[in-house]
Design an enzyme around this catalytic site. Structure first.
Site, PDB file in Angstrom:
ATOM      1  N   TYR A  44      13.286 -41.806 -24.847  1.00 18.27           N
ATOM      2  CA  TYR A  44      13.635 -41.284 -23.521  1.00 18.27           C
ATOM      3  C   TYR A  44      14.447 -39.992 -23.582  1.00 18.27           C
ATOM      4  O   TYR A  44      14.368 -39.164 -22.692  1.00 18.27           O
ATOM      5  CB  TYR A  44      14.473 -42.326 -22.762  1.00 18.27           C
ATOM      6  CG  TYR A  44      13.647 -43.316 -21.979  1.00 18.27           C
ATOM      7  CD1 TYR A  44      13.323 -43.060 -20.648  1.00 18.27           C
ATOM      8  CD2 TYR A  44      13.194 -44.498 -22.550  1.00 18.27           C
ATOM      9  CE1 TYR A  44      12.562 -43.962 -19.911  1.00 18.27           C
ATOM     10  CE2 TYR A  44      12.440 -45.395 -21.829  1.00 18.27           C
ATOM     11  CZ  TYR A  44      12.129 -45.127 -20.510  1.00 18.27           C
ATOM     12  OH  TYR A  44      11.375 -46.011 -19.779  1.00 18.27           O
ATOM     13  N   THR A  52      20.648 -47.297 -30.193  1.00 17.26           N
ATOM     14  CA  THR A  52      21.731 -48.124 -30.752  1.00 17.26           C
ATOM     15  C   THR A  52      21.615 -49.479 -30.064  1.00 17.26           C
ATOM     16  O   THR A  52      22.241 -49.709 -29.022  1.00 17.26           O
ATOM     17  CB  THR A  52      23.121 -47.499 -30.465  1.00 17.26           C
ATOM     18  OG1 THR A  52      23.091 -46.843 -29.190  1.00 17.26           O
ATOM     19  CG2 THR A  52      23.506 -46.507 -31.518  1.00 17.26           C
ATOM     20  N   THR A 104      24.212 -42.783 -27.898  1.00 16.81           N
ATOM     21  CA  THR A 104      25.465 -43.365 -27.399  1.00 16.81           C
ATOM     22  C   THR A 104      25.999 -44.353 -28.428  1.00 16.81           C
ATOM     23  O   THR A 104      25.272 -45.244 -28.870  1.00 16.81           O
ATOM     24  CB  THR A 104      25.202 -44.084 -26.067  1.00 16.81           C
ATOM     25  OG1 THR A 104      24.594 -43.150 -25.176  1.00 16.81           O
ATOM     26  CG2 THR A 104      26.489 -44.607 -25.462  1.00 16.81           C
ATOM     27  N   LYS A 156      31.731 -40.087 -23.077  1.00 16.97           N
ATOM     28  CA  LYS A 156      30.421 -40.597 -22.650  1.00 16.97           C
ATOM     29  C   LYS A 156      30.539 -42.054 -22.172  1.00 16.97           C
ATOM     30  O   LYS A 156      30.017 -42.441 -21.126  1.00 16.97           O
ATOM     31  CB  LYS A 156      29.443 -40.500 -23.823  1.00 16.97           C
ATOM     32  CG  LYS A 156      28.237 -41.401 -23.748  1.00 16.97           C
ATOM     33  CD  LYS A 156      27.269 -40.928 -22.698  1.00 16.97           C
ATOM     34  CE  LYS A 156      26.219 -41.989 -22.423  1.00 16.97           C
ATOM     35  NZ  LYS A 156      25.091 -41.498 -21.718  1.00 16.97           N
ATOM     36  N   HIS A 165      37.330 -41.332   3.332  1.00 19.67           N
ATOM     37  CA  HIS A 165      38.626 -40.855   2.835  1.00 19.67           C
ATOM     38  C   HIS A 165      38.380 -39.903   1.654  1.00 19.67           C
ATOM     39  O   HIS A 165      37.549 -40.204   0.793  1.00 19.67           O
ATOM     40  CB  HIS A 165      39.465 -42.061   2.388  1.00 19.67           C
ATOM     41  CG  HIS A 165      40.870 -41.713   2.033  1.00 19.67           C
ATOM     42  ND1 HIS A 165      41.207 -41.069   0.877  1.00 19.67           N
ATOM     43  CD2 HIS A 165      42.030 -41.914   2.716  1.00 19.67           C
ATOM     44  CE1 HIS A 165      42.517 -40.885   0.845  1.00 19.67           C
ATOM     45  NE2 HIS A 165      43.047 -41.388   1.958  1.00 19.67           N
ATOM     46  N   CYS A 174      22.383 -48.648 -20.232  1.00 20.70           N
ATOM     47  CA  CYS A 174      23.623 -47.875 -20.343  1.00 20.70           C
ATOM     48  C   CYS A 174      24.808 -48.591 -19.706  1.00 20.70           C
ATOM     49  O   CYS A 174      25.729 -49.000 -20.401  1.00 20.70           O
ATOM     50  CB  CYS A 174      23.411 -46.514 -19.699  1.00 20.70           C
ATOM     51  SG  CYS A 174      21.981 -45.670 -20.369  1.00 20.70           S
ATOM     52  N   TYR A 191      14.726 -51.786 -13.546  1.00 24.73           N
ATOM     53  CA  TYR A 191      16.172 -51.934 -13.355  1.00 24.73           C
ATOM     54  C   TYR A 191      16.696 -51.050 -12.235  1.00 24.73           C
ATOM     55  O   TYR A 191      17.773 -51.292 -11.691  1.00 24.73           O
ATOM     56  CB  TYR A 191      16.931 -51.700 -14.672  1.00 24.73           C
ATOM     57  CG  TYR A 191      17.256 -50.260 -14.996  1.00 24.73           C
ATOM     58  CD1 TYR A 191      18.425 -49.670 -14.525  1.00 24.73           C
ATOM     59  CD2 TYR A 191      16.400 -49.491 -15.780  1.00 24.73           C
ATOM     60  CE1 TYR A 191      18.738 -48.350 -14.821  1.00 24.73           C
ATOM     61  CE2 TYR A 191      16.713 -48.178 -16.089  1.00 24.73           C
ATOM     62  CZ  TYR A 191      17.871 -47.617 -15.604  1.00 24.73           C
ATOM     63  OH  TYR A 191      18.175 -46.311 -15.893  1.00 24.73           O
ATOM     64  N   ARG A 245      14.669 -52.878 -18.851  1.00 30.77           N
ATOM     65  CA  ARG A 245      15.772 -53.326 -19.709  1.00 30.77           C
ATOM     66  C   ARG A 245      16.956 -53.788 -18.849  1.00 30.77           C
ATOM     67  O   ARG A 245      17.352 -53.121 -17.916  1.00 30.77           O
ATOM     68  CB  ARG A 245      16.208 -52.205 -20.650  1.00 30.77           C
ATOM     69  CG  ARG A 245      15.171 -51.969 -21.744  1.00 30.77           C
ATOM     70  CD  ARG A 245      15.563 -50.846 -22.660  1.00 30.77           C
ATOM     71  NE  ARG A 245      15.618 -49.570 -21.966  1.00 30.77           N
ATOM     72  CZ  ARG A 245      16.018 -48.440 -22.548  1.00 30.77           C
ATOM     73  NH1 ARG A 245      16.410 -48.426 -23.787  1.00 30.77           N
ATOM     74  NH2 ARG A 245      16.029 -47.318 -21.862  1.00 30.77           N
TER      75      ARG A 245
HETATM   76  N1  SAJ Z   1      23.737 -49.336  -9.414  1.00 30.98           N
HETATM   77  C1  SAJ Z   1      24.370 -50.101  -8.450  1.00 30.98           C
HETATM   78  N2  SAJ Z   1      25.161 -49.471  -7.534  1.00 30.98           N
HETATM   79  C2  SAJ Z   1      25.343 -48.126  -7.537  1.00 30.98           C
HETATM   80  C3  SAJ Z   1      24.690 -47.347  -8.519  1.00 30.98           C
HETATM   81  C4  SAJ Z   1      23.892 -47.979  -9.455  1.00 30.98           C
HETATM   82  O1  SAJ Z   1      24.239 -51.329  -8.400  1.00 30.98           O
HETATM   83  O2  SAJ Z   1      26.075 -47.622  -6.679  1.00 30.98           O
HETATM   84  C5  SAJ Z   1      22.904 -49.982 -10.444  1.00 30.98           C
HETATM   85  C6  SAJ Z   1      21.458 -49.498 -10.475  1.00 30.98           C
HETATM   86  O3  SAJ Z   1      20.684 -50.159  -9.521  1.00 30.98           O
HETATM   87  C7  SAJ Z   1      21.071 -49.840 -11.903  1.00 30.98           C
HETATM   88  C8  SAJ Z   1      22.372 -49.602 -12.668  1.00 30.98           C
HETATM   89  O4  SAJ Z   1      23.402 -49.608 -11.710  1.00 30.98           O
HETATM   90  O5  SAJ Z   1      20.710 -51.200 -12.033  1.00 30.98           O
HETATM   91  C9  SAJ Z   1      22.414 -48.327 -13.479  1.00 30.98           C
HETATM   92  O6  SAJ Z   1      21.855 -47.270 -12.744  1.00 30.98           O
HETATM   93  P1  SAJ Z   1      22.479 -45.799 -12.681  1.00 30.98           P
HETATM   94  O7  SAJ Z   1      21.580 -45.010 -11.813  1.00 30.98           O
HETATM   95  O8  SAJ Z   1      23.906 -45.850 -12.300  1.00 30.98           O
HETATM   96  O9  SAJ Z   1      22.512 -45.292 -14.162  1.00 30.98           O
HETATM   97  P2  SAJ Z   1      21.478 -45.268 -15.398  1.00 30.98           P
HETATM   98  O10 SAJ Z   1      21.775 -46.442 -16.271  1.00 30.98           O
HETATM   99  O11 SAJ Z   1      20.089 -45.067 -14.989  1.00 30.98           O
HETATM  100  O12 SAJ Z   1      22.000 -43.929 -16.113  1.00 30.98           O
HETATM  101  C10 SAJ Z   1      23.377 -43.817 -16.470  1.00 30.98           C
HETATM  102  C11 SAJ Z   1      23.894 -42.476 -15.924  1.00 30.98           C
HETATM  103  N3  SAJ Z   1      25.340 -42.433 -16.076  1.00 30.98           N
HETATM  104  C12 SAJ Z   1      26.155 -41.989 -15.091  1.00 30.98           C
HETATM  105  O13 SAJ Z   1      25.756 -41.652 -13.990  1.00 30.98           O
HETATM  106  C13 SAJ Z   1      27.616 -41.916 -15.406  1.00 30.98           C
HETATM  107  C14 SAJ Z   1      23.216 -41.338 -16.684  1.00 30.98           C
HETATM  108  O14 SAJ Z   1      23.776 -40.099 -16.280  1.00 30.98           O
HETATM  109  C15 SAJ Z   1      23.402 -41.530 -18.199  1.00 30.98           C
HETATM  110  O15 SAJ Z   1      22.777 -40.506 -18.935  1.00 30.98           O
HETATM  111  C16 SAJ Z   1      22.773 -42.848 -18.585  1.00 30.98           C
HETATM  112  O16 SAJ Z   1      23.471 -43.882 -17.879  1.00 30.98           O
HETATM  113  C17 SAJ Z   1      22.925 -43.039 -20.076  1.00 30.98           C
HETATM  114  O17 SAJ Z   1      21.958 -42.796 -20.825  1.00 30.98           O
HETATM  115  O18 SAJ Z   1      24.043 -43.352 -20.526  1.00 30.98           O
END
Ligand code: SAJ
Length: 431
Positions: free
Chosen positions: A11, A83, A119, A205, A243, A259, A314, A322
């Protein structure tokens, strides 16, 4: 322009290799998976990521990107290998990083740079990768540059974010950091932040994803409280976020992907100071049980019920399952006995469970028994939206109403239009 070797074409590695090639570098992409190399050599890109196929094709056709199963010397080596997470011990497996280091060591020459993007738990670049690379008899920071530069792209928006996101670059010393800055500066439009400390970059990170996971745990707890007070958690969170110093995330069915549910554990891997973070993890993992209870509560009983579960990716508009909360909810429902009394249960046995029909327009997986939207929802007593795919915002409620037996809709992602669905006669429950 420099020669770059990208180790691991998943990815992150594949789009990174294509990006560097499309910015004029001479890039070789390497992966241990011979089938993947063959596919890419035939121009096949199977990852469901918007724009990636065209982007990789452009890089391959330009002649700047070559995919290969041999490792050769290069000015820059970028490691973007997985990882894997040991779910029992809650630790990262860094074997692939060691293996990549071992493959690179015989190819390092003075002046080259090795950049770890995967990571990893804090300390990995210096404690795991550096000793392996120094088997070359060259010293990190002196003879070759060693850097951690974490990837931060969001699946679904990878190509844009690779270019536009800020980058954190932490070398084992200033010379190392500067060497990596020169490479990333050739395509990164965001700001580049530096630290002459690889462990700090690793830590940064992990705390970005941990912040998000912990914040979502708060949102999930607030959603449970809001239900007890019969108010809409989404409206309350939206108002609270007016706020200027409040930014509560959104509740949902739990937290998936490779992640957010994993990185908080990496953060504490080499320390005994984790306290708050595991509680947040427990709350987010516990949403699966909570949603199953909520479904049972709204339906009155699970006995004899048919439930259409919409979404096992997901998150919305990706094909990645995943750590999928939707899949965990489906499995939990399928394993929940509806009644302990043999005479009462649907199949006359004590182990009867509700019928769960799963749909996901983005996921192709033979093992999941996925059904078309129409089949999954036919005769359903309830639909449960567990992934915010765009297709689910466009559902024809009139046709659905004809097909379903019941009128219950549980929207764990709050993506359905309340007016449209209630006007169509559905009982809409949002998490
Ligand atoms: N989710 C919630 N509520 C929210 C936001 C997300 O329940 O308000 C859930 C999503 O539905 C999902 C999970 O969290 O199941 C993760 O989704 P995500 O969109 O927050 O993040 P990822 O895992 O797709 O990608 C994250 C990102 N990290 C951050 O925004 C800090 C991305 O920028 C990173 O590159 C990635 O992890 C990574 O590879 O570490």
């Amino acid at each position: 322009m420099s020669s770059v070797y990208v180790h691991g074409l998943g990815y992150i590695g594949l789009p990174t290799a294509a990006m560097l090639a499309n910015y004029g570098h001479s890039v070789s992409g390497y992966d241990v998976d011979a089938d993947l190399i063959n596919e890419l050599q035939d121009g096949e890109v199977t990852v469901d990521e918007p724009g990636l196929r065209a982007f990789v094709t452009e890089a391959l056709e330009s002649g700047n990107l070559d995919v290969t199963n041999e490792i050769e010397p290069a000015k820059y080596h970028i490691i973007a290998v997985p990882t894997p997470f040991d779910h029992e011990a809650k630790v990262a497996d860094v074997d692939y990083i060691e293996a990549a280091g071992e493959a690179i060591a015989p190819n390092i020459r003075p002046g080259d740079s090795v950049i770890l993007e995967s990571t990893v738990p804090p300390g990995t670049t210096v404690e795991v990768l550096q000793p392996v690379l120094e088997q070359s008899d060259l010293n990190a920071g002196k003879d070759f540059a060693l850097i951690h530069c974490p990837e931060t792209v969001l699946p679904g928006n990878i190509i844009t974010e690779l270019r536009q996101n800020d980058r954190i670059i932490g070398g084992v010393n200033g010379v190392s950091t500067e060497a990596a800055v020169r490479l990333y500066d050739s395509f990164v439009e965001g700001d580049i932040h530096t630290t002459a400390n690889a462990t700090t970059a690793e830590f940064v990170k992990l705390i970005q994803n941990t912040y998000r996971d912990t914040n979502i745990a708060l949102a999930n707890e607030l959603a449970k409280l809001a239900r007890d007070y019969s108010i809409d958690s989404r409206e309350a969170i939206q108002l609270a976020n007016e706020h200027p110093r409040v930014e509560i995330h959104q509740p949902g069915p739990g937290v998936g992907g490779h992640c957010l549910p994993i990185d908080p554990w990496f953060l504490g891997q080499n320390s005994d100071k984790l306290e708050l973070i595991p509680v947040a993890r427990k709350i987010n993992d516990g949403m699966v049980d909570y949603i199953v209870e909520l479904i049972a509560d709204e339906l009155g009983t699970l006995q004899g019920k048919r439930i259409a579960l919409l979404g096992v990716a997901y998150k919305g508009n990706v094909d990645d399952i995943r750590e999928s909360p939707g899949l965990a909810i489906a499995r939990k429902l399928q394993a929940t006995p509806v009644d302990s009394s043999p005479s009462m249960s649907a199949d006359g046995g004590a182990n009867a469970t509700p019928e769960v029909a799963i749909n996901d327009p983005h996921v192709e997986d033979q093992t999941l028994d996925l059904q078309s939207f129409e089949n999954a929802t036919t005769d359903a007593d309830a639909i449960v939206v567990t992934t915010d795919h765009k297709e689910y915002t466009e559902i024809d409620t009139a046709a659905l109403s004809e097909r379903m037996s019941g009128k219950l809709v549980i929207d764990t992602k709050a993506i359905l239009n309340e007016v449209k669905w209630t006007q169509a006669g559905f009982g809409l429950v949002r998490v």
